[in-house]
Motif scaffolding. Sequence first.
Motif, PDB file in Angstrom:
ATOM      1  N   SER A  60       0.816  -1.217   0.000  1.00 50.19           N
ATOM      2  CA  SER A  60       0.000   0.000   0.000  1.00 50.19           C
ATOM      3  C   SER A  60       0.849   1.265   0.000  1.00 50.19           C
ATOM      4  O   SER A  60       0.422   2.303  -0.476  1.00 50.19           O
ATOM      5  N   ARG A  61       2.068   1.170   0.505  1.00 52.18           N
ATOM      6  CA  ARG A  61       2.905   2.373   0.551  1.00 52.18           C
ATOM      7  C   ARG A  61       3.453   2.765  -0.820  1.00 52.18           C
ATOM      8  O   ARG A  61       4.019   3.833  -0.979  1.00 52.18           O
ATOM      9  N   LEU A  62       3.296   1.908  -1.824  1.00 49.00           N
ATOM     10  CA  LEU A  62       3.761   2.230  -3.178  1.00 49.00           C
ATOM     11  C   LEU A  62       2.758   3.069  -3.957  1.00 49.00           C
ATOM     12  O   LEU A  62       3.079   3.599  -5.012  1.00 49.00           O
ATOM     13  N   GLY A  63       1.555   3.160  -3.478  1.00 44.61           N
ATOM     14  CA  GLY A  63       0.530   3.908  -4.192  1.00 44.61           C
ATOM     15  C   GLY A  63      -0.843   3.495  -3.723  1.00 44.61           C
ATOM     16  O   GLY A  63      -0.983   2.766  -2.756  1.00 44.61           O
ATOM     17  N   ALA A  64      -1.847   3.941  -4.422  1.00 43.09           N
ATOM     18  CA  ALA A  64      -3.224   3.634  -4.055  1.00 43.09           C
ATOM     19  C   ALA A  64      -3.581   2.236  -4.537  1.00 43.09           C
ATOM     20  O   ALA A  64      -3.941   2.030  -5.691  1.00 43.09           O
ATOM     21  N   ALA A 104      10.167  -4.468  -5.792  1.00 48.95           N
ATOM     22  CA  ALA A 104       9.332  -3.450  -6.426  1.00 48.95           C
ATOM     23  C   ALA A 104       9.924  -2.063  -6.206  1.00 48.95           C
ATOM     24  O   ALA A 104       9.996  -1.259  -7.147  1.00 48.95           O
ATOM     25  N   GLU A 105      10.358  -1.779  -4.996  1.00 47.51           N
ATOM     26  CA  GLU A 105      10.956  -0.472  -4.711  1.00 47.51           C
ATOM     27  C   GLU A 105      12.218  -0.252  -5.537  1.00 47.51           C
ATOM     28  O   GLU A 105      12.462   0.847  -6.032  1.00 47.51           O
ATOM     29  N   LEU A 106      13.026  -1.299  -5.704  1.00 47.18           N
ATOM     30  CA  LEU A 106      14.220  -1.210  -6.536  1.00 47.18           C
ATOM     31  C   LEU A 106      13.847  -0.902  -7.989  1.00 47.18           C
ATOM     32  O   LEU A 106      14.448  -0.038  -8.627  1.00 47.18           O
ATOM     33  N   ALA A 107      12.846  -1.593  -8.503  1.00 45.94           N
ATOM     34  CA  ALA A 107      12.415  -1.366  -9.888  1.00 45.94           C
ATOM     35  C   ALA A 107      11.914   0.062 -10.077  1.00 45.94           C
ATOM     36  O   ALA A 107      12.193   0.705 -11.095  1.00 45.94           O
TER      37      ALA A 107
END
Length: 132
Positions: A60-64, A104-107
């Motif tokens: 959830s912290r990556l977006g909505a 995902a954060e790395l990408a």
Amino acid sequence: TIDSQQCYFVDDDGYLFGEAPKFSDGSIFRFIWESETGPPRIGVTIPWFPQAHALKNAFSRLGALVSLQRMVEDYELVFRRDDGTRWKIITAAKDDTLLLLSRAELAFKSLDPSTLDYLDLRFGTKIFYKRK
């Protein structure tokens, strides 16, 4: 309901405890389950739900994050921004949540998620993606 399918309220442990009314898109988070055993029944517990719930909370912290769909061996997470852009992240159900999140954060250090159709994290250290 989604596509004329009945929706249910589920607690954190995966217990289905009641039928849910139809909500407008985005008003409540949706877990979507494609089951080969037929529709779920009130009073049953979905065994994979706690893992899916943890995955949803982490990502959830990556977006909505608007929905998570459980397929046979994979999860598909659908994100939406306020401007209407959408993208997906596909993961293997067997993979560790924190490892998936770090991939995902790395990408996203080099990719803008709003330009993507999907990001596929199912193949270990290899990250595949498709632009819109």
